[in-house]
Design a protein around this motif. Structure first.
Motif, PDB file in Angstrom:
ATOM      1  N   ASP A  48       0.834  -1.205   0.000  1.00 10.50           N
ATOM      2  CA  ASP A  48       0.000   0.000   0.000  1.00 10.50           C
ATOM      3  C   ASP A  48       0.867   1.253   0.000  1.00 10.50           C
ATOM      4  O   ASP A  48       0.583   2.216  -0.721  1.00 10.50           O
ATOM      5  CB  ASP A  48      -0.921   0.013   1.222  1.00 10.50           C
ATOM      6  CG  ASP A  48      -1.980  -1.086   1.177  1.00 10.50           C
ATOM      7  OD1 ASP A  48      -2.248  -1.607   0.071  1.00 10.50           O
ATOM      8  OD2 ASP A  48      -2.523  -1.423   2.247  1.00 10.50           O
ATOM      9  N   ALA A  49       1.932   1.236   0.807  1.00 11.86           N
ATOM     10  CA  ALA A  49       2.830   2.385   0.881  1.00 11.86           C
ATOM     11  C   ALA A  49       3.521   2.616  -0.453  1.00 11.86           C
ATOM     12  O   ALA A  49       3.648   3.757  -0.916  1.00 11.86           O
ATOM     13  CB  ALA A  49       3.858   2.174   1.989  1.00 11.86           C
ATOM     14  N   VAL A  50       3.955   1.542  -1.101  1.00 12.70           N
ATOM     15  CA  VAL A  50       4.653   1.659  -2.377  1.00 12.70           C
ATOM     16  C   VAL A  50       3.724   2.190  -3.461  1.00 12.70           C
ATOM     17  O   VAL A  50       4.123   3.025  -4.286  1.00 12.70           O
ATOM     18  CB  VAL A  50       5.254   0.297  -2.780  1.00 12.70           C
ATOM     19  CG1 VAL A  50       5.801   0.336  -4.204  1.00 12.70           C
ATOM     20  CG2 VAL A  50       6.369  -0.100  -1.802  1.00 12.70           C
ATOM     21  N   ARG A  51       2.488   1.746  -3.473  1.00 11.42           N
ATOM     22  CA  ARG A  51       1.540   2.197  -4.498  1.00 11.42           C
ATOM     23  C   ARG A  51       1.281   3.701  -4.428  1.00 11.42           C
ATOM     24  O   ARG A  51       0.899   4.317  -5.422  1.00 11.42           O
ATOM     25  CB  ARG A  51       0.221   1.434  -4.355  1.00 11.42           C
ATOM     26  CG  ARG A  51       0.319  -0.040  -4.707  1.00 11.42           C
ATOM     27  CD  ARG A  51      -1.049  -0.699  -4.750  1.00 11.42           C
ATOM     28  NE  ARG A  51      -0.907  -2.145  -4.823  1.00 11.42           N
ATOM     29  CZ  ARG A  51      -1.074  -2.964  -3.786  1.00 11.42           C
ATOM     30  NH1 ARG A  51      -1.415  -2.470  -2.594  1.00 11.42           N
ATOM     31  NH2 ARG A  51      -0.917  -4.266  -3.921  1.00 11.42           N
ATOM     32  N   GLY A  52       1.473   4.298  -3.271  1.00 14.34           N
ATOM     33  CA  GLY A  52       1.235   5.718  -3.117  1.00 14.34           C
ATOM     34  C   GLY A  52       2.422   6.596  -3.491  1.00 14.34           C
ATOM     35  O   GLY A  52       2.337   7.824  -3.405  1.00 14.34           O
ATOM     36  N   LEU A  53       3.528   5.987  -3.917  1.00 15.05           N
ATOM     37  CA  LEU A  53       4.730   6.746  -4.253  1.00 15.05           C
ATOM     38  C   LEU A  53       4.670   7.275  -5.679  1.00 15.05           C
ATOM     39  O   LEU A  53       3.870   6.822  -6.496  1.00 15.05           O
ATOM     40  CB  LEU A  53       5.970   5.859  -4.087  1.00 15.05           C
ATOM     41  CG  LEU A  53       6.241   5.302  -2.683  1.00 15.05           C
ATOM     42  CD1 LEU A  53       7.412   4.331  -2.736  1.00 15.05           C
ATOM     43  CD2 LEU A  53       6.513   6.427  -1.688  1.00 15.05           C
ATOM     44  N   ALA A  54       5.553   8.213  -5.979  1.00 15.89           N
ATOM     45  CA  ALA A  54       5.705   8.731  -7.339  1.00 15.89           C
ATOM     46  C   ALA A  54       6.216   7.615  -8.246  1.00 15.89           C
ATOM     47  O   ALA A  54       6.665   6.569  -7.779  1.00 15.89           O
ATOM     48  CB  ALA A  54       6.684   9.906  -7.326  1.00 15.89           C
ATOM     49  N   PRO A  55       6.161   7.797  -9.579  1.00 15.23           N
ATOM     50  CA  PRO A  55       6.631   6.749 -10.497  1.00 15.23           C
ATOM     51  C   PRO A  55       8.094   6.384 -10.276  1.00 15.23           C
ATOM     52  O   PRO A  55       8.902   7.199  -9.856  1.00 15.23           O
ATOM     53  CB  PRO A  55       6.429   7.386 -11.874  1.00 15.23           C
ATOM     54  CG  PRO A  55       5.358   8.400 -11.675  1.00 15.23           C
ATOM     55  CD  PRO A  55       5.570   8.936 -10.296  1.00 15.23           C
ATOM     56  N   GLY A  56       8.404   5.136 -10.594  1.00 15.44           N
ATOM     57  CA  GLY A  56       9.767   4.628 -10.463  1.00 15.44           C
ATOM     58  C   GLY A  56       9.738   3.117 -10.452  1.00 15.44           C
ATOM     59  O   GLY A  56       8.975   2.513  -9.676  1.00 15.44           O
ATOM     60  N   ASP A  57      10.541   2.489 -11.290  1.00 12.84           N
ATOM     61  CA  ASP A  57      10.523   1.030 -11.401  1.00 12.84           C
ATOM     62  C   ASP A  57      11.225   0.339 -10.243  1.00 12.84           C
ATOM     63  O   ASP A  57      11.034  -0.849 -10.019  1.00 12.84           O
ATOM     64  CB  ASP A  57      11.178   0.599 -12.716  1.00 12.84           C
ATOM     65  CG  ASP A  57      10.371   1.023 -13.925  1.00 12.84           C
ATOM     66  OD1 ASP A  57       9.145   1.194 -13.785  1.00 12.84           O
ATOM     67  OD2 ASP A  57      10.961   1.189 -15.011  1.00 12.84           O
ATOM     68  N   TRP A  58      12.079   1.081  -9.541  1.00 12.62           N
ATOM     69  CA  TRP A  58      12.804   0.536  -8.403  1.00 12.62           C
ATOM     70  C   TRP A  58      12.450   1.351  -7.166  1.00 12.62           C
ATOM     71  O   TRP A  58      12.239   2.554  -7.242  1.00 12.62           O
ATOM     72  CB  TRP A  58      14.314   0.581  -8.637  1.00 12.62           C
ATOM     73  CG  TRP A  58      14.764  -0.348  -9.716  1.00 12.62           C
ATOM     74  CD1 TRP A  58      14.770  -0.097 -11.063  1.00 12.62           C
ATOM     75  CD2 TRP A  58      15.252  -1.672  -9.539  1.00 12.62           C
ATOM     76  NE1 TRP A  58      15.233  -1.197 -11.740  1.00 12.62           N
ATOM     77  CE2 TRP A  58      15.546  -2.181 -10.835  1.00 12.62           C
ATOM     78  CE3 TRP A  58      15.478  -2.484  -8.430  1.00 12.62           C
ATOM     79  CZ2 TRP A  58      16.044  -3.453 -11.031  1.00 12.62           C
ATOM     80  CZ3 TRP A  58      15.986  -3.766  -8.629  1.00 12.62           C
ATOM     81  CH2 TRP A  58      16.257  -4.243  -9.905  1.00 12.62           C
ATOM     82  N   ILE A  59      12.445   0.680  -6.016  1.00 13.36           N
ATOM     83  CA  ILE A  59      12.207   1.356  -4.743  1.00 13.36           C
ATOM     84  C   ILE A  59      13.452   1.190  -3.875  1.00 13.36           C
ATOM     85  O   ILE A  59      13.873   0.067  -3.581  1.00 13.36           O
ATOM     86  CB  ILE A  59      10.975   0.774  -4.005  1.00 13.36           C
ATOM     87  CG1 ILE A  59       9.731   0.831  -4.902  1.00 13.36           C
ATOM     88  CG2 ILE A  59      10.754   1.538  -2.699  1.00 13.36           C
ATOM     89  CD1 ILE A  59       9.307   2.219  -5.304  1.00 13.36           C
TER      90      ILE A  59
END
Length: 236
Positions: A75-86
């Motif tokens: 859920d936290a990752v889905r709310g981030l700005a675009p980017g293929d890597w975290i």
């Protein structure tokens, strides 16, 4: 005289015992899990990168793999700005987020090191560039986790999140920066630093680690090197 010799003998025994205990703690290795690491031959697995900036370690994890899981981390990752890597890291809730010149932050660094119970945060930072292109080879280690190892690693990271009504909570953000810092339930101190946290993440994924020695980023990087060598040796 005899009593004095006995007293000195007892002190010497205590000193030797303390030194032996410290040496054992320094070299102690938390075992890996062979059911998680390494990925089996022919298994696609998930490629992860360990990044070292000279004193701090982060992980670079494929966004798709994180979003493909249920739970608050996804859920936290889905709310981030675009980017293929975290990029994923952990640290003190104030010192880790602050980017003012280091010399002005030394008092706060001492506070983070030596005051117990400091609040902490997990950084989730979306990045478009592949880590192989964005980071020099000497500051990066690539390794492939089994599907089960990746799930165990992600579960470990997720368990560090402090949840409110089952959801992760953003504790800090920086102007002009896509990174978000989510509240963590863990505490930062000299006994539990960012590199200790990274080592714990690797251990959760199945790699053996030396917890006490993981105070340095170099030791965390060496964890991956040793695990890769051991896995190659076992296949030979």
């Amino acid at each position: 005289m005899k009593q004095r010799r006995h007293s000195w003998g007892l002190k010497r025994f205590v000193i030797v015992a303390v030194i032996a205990a410290l040496a054992a703690a320094w070299t102690w290795t938390a075992p890996g899990d062979p059911t998680l690491w390494p990925a089996r031959d022919g298994e696609a697995g998930v490629e992860v990168h360990l990044l070292d900036n000279g004193f701090h370690t982060d992980l670079a994890v494929p966004r798709r793999a994180l979003e493909g899981r249920p739970g608050p981390l996804a859920d936290a990752v889905r709310g981030l700005a675009p980017g293929d890597w975290i990029l994923i890291g952990w640290g003190d809730a104030k010192f880790y987020v602050d980017q003012t010149p280091m010399e002005s932050r030394l008092p706060d660094g001492l506070r983070a090191f030596f005051r117990p119970g400091n609040a902490s945060v997990i950084m989730l930072d979306p990045a478009q560039r592949d880590p192989r292109a964005a980071f020099a080879p000497e500051s990066r280690r690539a390794f492939r986790l089994s599907a089960a190892g990746f799930d165990a690693m992600a579960d470990h990271i997720q368990s560090s999140l402090a949840l409110t009504d089952g959801r992760p909570r953003i504790a800090a953000a920086r102007a002009g920066d896509d990174a978000r810092f989510f509240a963590s339930r863990e505490h930062f101190s000299i006994g539990h630093l960012c590199n200790h946290w990274s080592a714990g993440v690797l251990n959760a994924a199945g790699l053996p680690v030396r917890p006490i020695r993981s105070i340095t980023s170099a030791e965390v990087m060496a964890t991956v090197d040793r695990a890769e060598l051991d896995s190659r040796a076992s296949r030979d």
